[in-house]
Design a protein around this motif. Structure first.
Motif, PDB file in Angstrom:
ATOM      1  N   ARG A 127       0.844  -1.195   0.000  1.00  0.00           N
ATOM      2  CA  ARG A 127       0.000   0.000   0.000  1.00  0.00           C
ATOM      3  C   ARG A 127       0.872   1.234   0.000  1.00  0.00           C
ATOM      4  NH1 ARG A 127      -2.561   3.700   3.398  1.00  0.00           N
ATOM      5  NH2 ARG A 127      -1.301   3.029   5.180  1.00  0.00           N
ATOM      6  N   CYS A 128       0.438   2.267  -0.718  1.00  0.00           N
ATOM      7  CA  CYS A 128       1.134   3.550  -0.645  1.00  0.00           C
ATOM      8  C   CYS A 128       0.112   4.667  -0.468  1.00  0.00           C
ATOM      9  CB  CYS A 128       2.012   3.788  -1.864  1.00  0.00           C
ATOM     10  SG  CYS A 128       1.139   4.092  -3.401  1.00  0.00           S
ATOM     11  N   GLU A 129       0.557   5.722   0.177  1.00  0.00           N
ATOM     12  CA  GLU A 129      -0.321   6.851   0.486  1.00  0.00           C
ATOM     13  C   GLU A 129       0.438   8.141   0.240  1.00  0.00           C
ATOM     14  OE1 GLU A 129      -2.015   8.874   4.591  1.00  0.00           O
ATOM     15  OE2 GLU A 129      -1.911   6.683   4.457  1.00  0.00           O
ATOM     16  N   ARG A 130      -0.206   9.073  -0.428  1.00  0.00           N
ATOM     17  CA  ARG A 130       0.398  10.382  -0.646  1.00  0.00           C
ATOM     18  C   ARG A 130      -0.006  11.318   0.470  1.00  0.00           C
ATOM     19  NH1 ARG A 130       4.629  13.289  -2.248  1.00  0.00           N
ATOM     20  NH2 ARG A 130       4.019  15.443  -2.714  1.00  0.00           N
ATOM     21  N   ARG A 131       0.997  11.806   1.216  1.00  0.00           N
ATOM     22  CA  ARG A 131       0.739  12.785   2.260  1.00  0.00           C
ATOM     23  C   ARG A 131       1.081  14.183   1.731  1.00  0.00           C
ATOM     24  NH1 ARG A 131       1.950   9.943   8.124  1.00  0.00           N
ATOM     25  NH2 ARG A 131       0.296   8.378   7.871  1.00  0.00           N
ATOM     26  N   VAL A 132       1.060  15.170   2.579  1.00  0.00           N
ATOM     27  CA  VAL A 132       1.228  16.550   2.115  1.00  0.00           C
ATOM     28  C   VAL A 132       2.549  16.719   1.378  1.00  0.00           C
ATOM     29  CG1 VAL A 132       1.397  18.963   2.804  1.00  0.00           C
ATOM     30  CG2 VAL A 132      -0.238  17.449   3.956  1.00  0.00           C
ATOM     31  N   ASN A 133       3.640  16.276   1.995  1.00  0.00           N
ATOM     32  CA  ASN A 133       4.958  16.444   1.384  1.00  0.00           C
ATOM     33  C   ASN A 133       5.767  15.156   1.388  1.00  0.00           C
ATOM     34  OD1 ASN A 133       4.888  19.354   0.836  1.00  0.00           O
ATOM     35  ND2 ASN A 133       4.865  19.583   3.064  1.00  0.00           N
ATOM     36  N   SER A 134       5.110  14.026   1.445  1.00  0.00           N
ATOM     37  CA  SER A 134       5.858  12.772   1.522  1.00  0.00           C
ATOM     38  C   SER A 134       4.998  11.613   1.018  1.00  0.00           C
ATOM     39  CB  SER A 134       6.297  12.494   2.964  1.00  0.00           C
ATOM     40  OG  SER A 134       5.158  12.259   3.793  1.00  0.00           O
ATOM     41  N   TRP A 135       5.655  10.458   0.915  1.00  0.00           N
ATOM     42  CA  TRP A 135       5.000   9.212   0.558  1.00  0.00           C
ATOM     43  C   TRP A 135       5.109   8.253   1.742  1.00  0.00           C
ATOM     44  CZ3 TRP A 135       2.314   8.446  -3.883  1.00  0.00           C
ATOM     45  CH2 TRP A 135       2.499   9.373  -4.902  1.00  0.00           C
ATOM     46  N   LEU A 136       4.008   7.602   2.064  1.00  0.00           N
ATOM     47  CA  LEU A 136       3.994   6.590   3.112  1.00  0.00           C
ATOM     48  C   LEU A 136       3.756   5.234   2.459  1.00  0.00           C
ATOM     49  CD1 LEU A 136       4.014   6.071   6.247  1.00  0.00           C
ATOM     50  CD2 LEU A 136       1.511   6.028   6.074  1.00  0.00           C
ATOM     51  N   LEU A 137       4.656   4.295   2.685  1.00  0.00           N
ATOM     52  CA  LEU A 137       4.553   2.942   2.155  1.00  0.00           C
ATOM     53  C   LEU A 137       4.343   1.963   3.298  1.00  0.00           C
ATOM     54  CD1 LEU A 137       7.594   3.050  -0.313  1.00  0.00           C
ATOM     55  CD2 LEU A 137       5.226   3.714  -0.774  1.00  0.00           C
ATOM     56  N   GLU A 138       3.541   0.937   3.042  1.00  0.00           N
ATOM     57  CA  GLU A 138       3.296  -0.092   4.054  1.00  0.00           C
ATOM     58  C   GLU A 138       3.563  -1.458   3.453  1.00  0.00           C
ATOM     59  OE1 GLU A 138      -0.363  -1.871   6.815  1.00  0.00           O
ATOM     60  OE2 GLU A 138      -0.570   0.089   5.819  1.00  0.00           O
ATOM     61  N   CYS A 167      -4.021   7.669  -7.338  1.00  0.00           N
ATOM     62  CA  CYS A 167      -4.295   8.406  -8.575  1.00  0.00           C
ATOM     63  C   CYS A 167      -5.767   8.802  -8.684  1.00  0.00           C
ATOM     64  CB  CYS A 167      -3.899   7.560  -9.781  1.00  0.00           C
ATOM     65  SG  CYS A 167      -2.120   7.321  -9.977  1.00  0.00           S
ATOM     66  N   GLN A 168      -6.653   7.914  -8.262  1.00  0.00           N
ATOM     67  CA  GLN A 168      -8.087   8.170  -8.405  1.00  0.00           C
ATOM     68  C   GLN A 168      -8.582   9.249  -7.455  1.00  0.00           C
ATOM     69  OE1 GLN A 168     -10.049   4.409  -7.917  1.00  0.00           O
ATOM     70  NE2 GLN A 168      -8.989   3.470  -9.664  1.00  0.00           N
ATOM     71  N   THR A 169      -7.988   9.323  -6.274  1.00  0.00           N
ATOM     72  CA  THR A 169      -8.515  10.222  -5.242  1.00  0.00           C
ATOM     73  C   THR A 169      -7.729  11.513  -5.081  1.00  0.00           C
ATOM     74  OG1 THR A 169      -7.204   9.083  -3.534  1.00  0.00           O
ATOM     75  CG2 THR A 169      -9.436   8.269  -3.944  1.00  0.00           C
ATOM     76  N   SER A 170      -6.555  11.597  -5.704  1.00  0.00           N
ATOM     77  CA  SER A 170      -5.716  12.776  -5.500  1.00  0.00           C
ATOM     78  C   SER A 170      -6.287  13.993  -6.222  1.00  0.00           C
ATOM     79  CB  SER A 170      -4.296  12.513  -5.996  1.00  0.00           C
ATOM     80  OG  SER A 170      -3.534  13.701  -5.932  1.00  0.00           O
ATOM     81  N   PRO A 171      -6.263  15.166  -5.563  1.00  0.00           N
ATOM     82  CA  PRO A 171      -6.679  16.394  -6.241  1.00  0.00           C
ATOM     83  C   PRO A 171      -5.579  16.960  -7.145  1.00  0.00           C
ATOM     84  CG  PRO A 171      -6.052  16.868  -3.974  1.00  0.00           C
ATOM     85  CD  PRO A 171      -5.967  15.371  -4.131  1.00  0.00           C
TER      86      PRO A 171
END
Length: 342
Positions: A127-138, A167-171
Motif C-alpha cells: 500500500r502507498c499513500e500520498r501525504r502533504v509532502n511525503s509518501w507513506l509505504l506499508e 491516482c483516483q482520489t488525489s486532487p
C-alpha cells in the motif's frame, strides 16, 4: 529516497544517487536482488532461470564490463545462437556481439551493483499513500516507510496496482492522470523449465532461439559454468504459449513443455530432476515511451527494462537516465560517470 524493487534499473539508480551522498533505501519483496537477472542454487548446480545473458553496446556498460572481465567473475559466453524455425533446426548463426554471462550466475551482476547500498529484502510493499509532502509505504507485515521521494522499479501493472487509489482520489492534476500513462504498457509472461540432464546434448550451440513454436529459447546452462559442471538445460516457453497457459496446473505446464522440447531435441531428453518457474511479468511487449519517469514536485518516479529498451542494458540505462533527471547535468553526475569507468 526510497526505491521499491531491486532490479537492475533500481540498483543502477541507487548507486548513482548514493555516490553523490543522497540517502537511499532499497526495498524488495524477494530474498535476493537483481529482479529477473537471477540465478538459482538447485541440486548441485547454479542455474540462470531468468535473464540468460547480456550485451554491452553503450559506452558506460562497456566500461563496467571491462572491469568485471578483469575481476574474473564475468566472461564472454557466446557470440551466436542456434536457430530453430517452425520446430526444425535451421542453423547456428554468429555475429559480432559478445553475449556476457557470469560463471557464478546472472545474479552476480546485481551483487556488483549493490555494493554498499542500504538494502531491505523480504519486504513486500502492499500500500502507498500520498501525504502533504511525503509518501507513506506499508509492507505486508504492517511496517511503514516514509520519505519525500519514492521510485518504483517494478513491472508497470504492479505500479498501477499500488498507485491506483492514490491516482483516483488525489486532487493533484498530474498525479490524477499518472496511472493512465502506464496502462498501455504490456509485459508478457514466461515459463522457465530447468532440467538436470543425465548427459549433455550433442549439439554445437550453447543457446538456441526458436520461432513459430511453443518453445522460444533453449540454453545449455552449464556451458556458462566452470569446466566439468553437470549438464543443465534451461527451456523458456514463448510469450504467447505462456500467456495461454498462465493459470493452469504447473505439473501440466511442465508436462506440455517437455513434450514440446522433445519436438525440437528428440526423445532422448533424459533428466534426473526438473523444476518449473513462472515469470508473470517477463518480456516487455508494449514499452513505456521514455527511459524513465520523474516528477520533482511529487517526488515520484519509475524505471525498468520496460522503459525504452527491453534488455538488461536497457534496464541499466533506465536507472542511469533517472539519476540524471533527479540530479541534473552538473559536476556530481560527471563524477558518477568517472567512477563507473574504473
Amino acid at each position: 529516497m526510497i526505491i521499491v524493487g531491486s532490479g537492475l534499473a533500481g540498483l543502477a539508480l541507487a548507486q548513482d544517487l548514493s555516490r553523490v551522498g543522497t540517502p537511499v533505501r532499497v526495498l524488495d519483496k524477494a530474498r535476493g536482488i537483481g529482479g529477473r537477472a537471477a540465478a538459482r542454487r538447485w541440486q548441485d548446480r547454479v542455474v540462470d532461470h531468468g535473464a540468460q545473458f547480456f550485451t554491452a553496446r553503450g559506452e558506460r556498460l562497456e566500461a563496467l564490463v571491462f572491469g568485471w572481465l578483469a575481476e574474473g567473475w564475468l566472461k564472454v559466453w557466446t557470440r551466436g545462437f542456434g536457430q530453430f524455425k517452425q520446430g526444425e533446426f535451421f542453423e547456428t548463426r554468429e555475429d559480432s556481439y559478445a553475449r556476457y554471462a557470469p560463471a557464478g550466475g546472472m545474479n552476480l551482476v546485481g551483487k556488483a551493483l549493490s555494493q554498499n547500498l542500504n538494502l531491505r529484502l523480504e519486504t513486500q510493499i502492499v500500500r502507498c499513500e500520498r501525504r502533504v509532502n511525503s509518501w507513506l509505504l506499508e509492507d505486508s507485515a504492517g511496517n511503514t516507510f516514509e520519505d519525500e521521494q519514492v521510485v518504483f522499479n517494478l513491472p508497470a501493472p504492479q505500479i498501477v496496482a499500488l498507485l491506483g487509489e492514490v491516482c483516483q482520489t488525489s486532487p493533484h492534476p498530474v498525479l490524477h492522470s499518472l496511472c493512465h500513462t502506464l496502462e498501455p504498457v504490456r509485459l508478457s509472461p514466461t515459463f522457465t523449465l530447468m532440467l538436470a540432464l543425465e548427459k549433455d546434448l550433442q549439439v554445437d550451440w550453447k543457446g538456441a532461439q526458436s520461432s513459430g513454436h511453443p518453445i522460444g529459447w533453449l540454453s545449455r546452462d552449464h556451458t556458462k559454468r566452470a569446466d566439468g559442471a553437470p549438464p543443465t538445460l534451461v527451456i523458456h516457453a514463448n510469450s504467447e504459449w505462456s500467456g495461454e497457459n498462465l493459470d493452469i496446473d504447473k505439473a501440466e505446464v511442465e508436462r506440455e513443455m517437455l513434450i514440446h522440447a522433445r519436438e525440437l531435441l528428440g526423445d532422448s531428453l533424459e533428466h534426473s530432476f526438473s523444476q518449473l518457474h513462472r515469470w508473470r511479468y517477463a518480456t516487455p511487449e508494449v514499452l513505456y515511451p521514455d527511459k524513465c519517469f520523474w516528477n520533482a514536485e511529487l517526488g515520484l518516479g519509475w524505471c525498468g527494462d520496460w522503459c525504452g529498451t527491453a534488455r538488461v542494458e536497457g534496464a541499466l540505462e533506465s536507472g542511469w537516465a533517472l539519476a540524471e533527471r533527479i540530479l541534473g547535468q552538473g559536476k556530481a553526475l560527471e563524477g558518477i560517470k568517472m567512477v563507473s569507468r574504473v
